[in-house]
Design a protein around this motif. Structure first.
Motif, mmCIF file in Angstrom:
data_model
loop_
_atom_site.group_PDB
_atom_site.id
_atom_site.type_symbol
_atom_site.label_atom_id
_atom_site.label_comp_id
_atom_site.label_asym_id
_atom_site.label_seq_id
_atom_site.Cartn_x
_atom_site.Cartn_y
_atom_site.Cartn_z
ATOM 1 N N ARG A 133 53.117 43.922 45.537
ATOM 2 C CA ARG A 133 51.313 44.356 46.462
ATOM 3 C C ARG A 133 50.207 44.740 45.077
ATOM 4 N N ASN A 134 50.932 43.681 44.354
ATOM 5 C CA ASN A 134 49.681 43.926 42.506
ATOM 6 C C ASN A 134 49.747 45.086 42.244
ATOM 7 N N ALA A 135 50.823 46.046 42.019
ATOM 8 C CA ALA A 135 50.496 47.505 41.705
ATOM 9 C C ALA A 135 50.017 46.985 40.239
ATOM 10 N N GLN A 136 49.345 47.858 39.693
ATOM 11 C CA GLN A 136 48.609 47.974 38.300
ATOM 12 C C GLN A 136 50.022 48.647 38.035
ATOM 13 N N THR A 137 49.555 48.169 36.465
ATOM 14 C CA THR A 137 50.328 48.513 34.631
ATOM 15 C C THR A 137 49.731 49.402 34.193
ATOM 16 N N PRO A 138 49.778 49.360 32.834
ATOM 17 C CA PRO A 138 49.088 49.484 31.557
ATOM 18 C C PRO A 138 49.264 47.887 31.352
ATOM 19 N N ALA A 139 50.033 47.524 31.373
ATOM 20 C CA ALA A 139 50.330 45.683 30.903
ATOM 21 C C ALA A 139 49.535 45.010 31.483
ATOM 22 N N MET A 140 49.011 45.286 32.631
ATOM 23 C CA MET A 140 48.270 44.523 33.291
ATOM 24 C C MET A 140 46.658 45.063 33.480
ATOM 25 N N TRP A 141 46.280 45.988 32.554
ATOM 26 C CA TRP A 141 45.188 46.302 32.199
ATOM 27 C C TRP A 141 44.703 45.660 30.768
ATOM 28 N N ARG A 142 45.721 46.132 30.090
ATOM 29 C CA ARG A 142 45.980 45.184 28.683
ATOM 30 C C ARG A 142 45.604 43.538 28.538
ATOM 31 N N ALA A 143 46.101 43.306 29.744
ATOM 32 C CA ALA A 143 45.697 41.563 29.758
ATOM 33 C C ALA A 143 44.474 41.403 30.108
ATOM 34 N N LEU A 144 44.045 42.313 31.577
ATOM 35 C CA LEU A 144 42.693 42.291 31.832
ATOM 36 C C LEU A 144 41.149 42.577 30.869
ATOM 37 N N VAL A 145 41.791 43.298 29.744
ATOM 38 C CA VAL A 145 41.121 43.593 28.645
ATOM 39 C C VAL A 145 40.694 42.160 27.591
ATOM 40 N N GLU A 146 42.492 41.602 28.110
ATOM 41 C CA GLU A 146 42.013 40.381 26.645
ATOM 42 C C GLU A 146 41.119 39.062 28.064
ATOM 43 N N THR A 147 41.160 39.458 28.748
ATOM 44 C CA THR A 147 40.597 38.249 29.435
ATOM 45 C C THR A 147 39.267 38.425 29.233
ATOM 46 N N GLY A 148 38.292 39.704 29.208
ATOM 47 C CA GLY A 148 37.181 39.949 28.922
ATOM 48 C C GLY A 148 36.700 39.487 28.025
#
Length: 259
Positions: A28-43
């Motif tokens: 259910r698209n639970a969030q992890t620090p790795a996901m957050w790092r990917a979102l930072v890189e996206t920006g």
């Protein structure tokens, strides 16, 4: 164009529109620090000609919040668990949380308009990720809940300010302190959601909004967004002065007199 595809995040760019998709529907698209790092890189990696960012998620839920493994003593593989974070010195703990917050900060840059398309559950970190965006379109099955307080924690991913700005202090406190679900119809009524549509129409509604946002000249949208974002922190006189300065820049640009 594919920009990124890892750690539960896929990013594609089509002209002036970037689409960010959460891609872990089994959790259910639970969030992890790795996901957050990917979102930072996206920006950081968005091309300069991107004007609109659409955020959506695969599966039945937008995001069920922080991956529950983070609450256990072992945590998520390769990541500090919450109990382990609690044992860090103050400066290190502050830096760790600040790093997580980066995933939630770039969505409101003045050069972009971000739109979250929310279906199903948006819980905790999922709620805060939706709040990180400028606008929210919801499926009629959407449910928002801020469960951190119920777990003895606080919302710490940048969600408190936009929530208060959208619904007011008293309602924001009630939503956070009780941890209750805010369903789509209420979300639209109180200003949390810009639009509610049937679930089958969510993707189309988000695409239509992106097209509408691209209709106006980019510099005019950037100036207007900056004015609106700064309005609540300004006196009336200061805000009128900011409007005059912005309009002067636009008039000179339209007349070909800009720098």
């Amino acid at each position: 164009m594919s920009l990124l595809d890892r750690d539960g995040v896929r990013v594609t760019v089509d002209g002036a529109v970037a689409t960010v998709v959460l891609t872990d529907p089994a959790r259910r698209n639970a969030q992890t620090p790795a996901m957050w790092r990917a979102l930072v890189e996206t920006g950081r990696r968005l091309p300069g000609d991107v004007r609109v960012v659409l955020l959506r998620a695969e599966g039945i839920s937008f995001s069920a919040g922080l991956d529950r493994r983070a609450f256990g003593p072992e945590g998520i593989d390769g990541e500090a668990s919450l109990p382990q974070l609690a044992r860090l010195p103050d400066a290190e703990l502050d830096a760790a949380i600040a790093g997580y917050q980066e995933a939630f900060t770039w969505w409101r840059r003045n050069d972009l308009v971000s739109v979250a398309a929310v279906q199903g559950h948006a819980i905790g970190a999922g709620f805060q990720l939706a709040l990180a965006c400028d606008l929210r379109i919801c499926a009629d099955d959407a449910q928002f809940a801020m469960r951190e307080t119920s777990l003895g924690l606080v919302p710490d991913l940048g969600g408190t300010r936009p929530l208060v700005e959208l619904v007011g202090y008293a309602r924001a406190l009630e939503i956070c302190a009780t941890g209750r679900a805010v369903h789509a119809a209420e979300a639209e009524r109180i200003g949390l959601a810009n639009l509610v549509v049937p679930a089958a129409e969510l993707a189309g509604a988000a695409a239509d909004l992106a097209a509408a946002l691209l209709a106006a000249p980019r510099d005019a949208v950037i100036e207007t967004k900056a004015l609106l974002r700064g309005a609540l922190g300004q006196s009336h006189a200061a805000q009128r002065a900011a409007e005059r300065a912005a309009q002067a820049r636009r008039l000179r640009d339209l007349a070909g007199l800009g720098e």
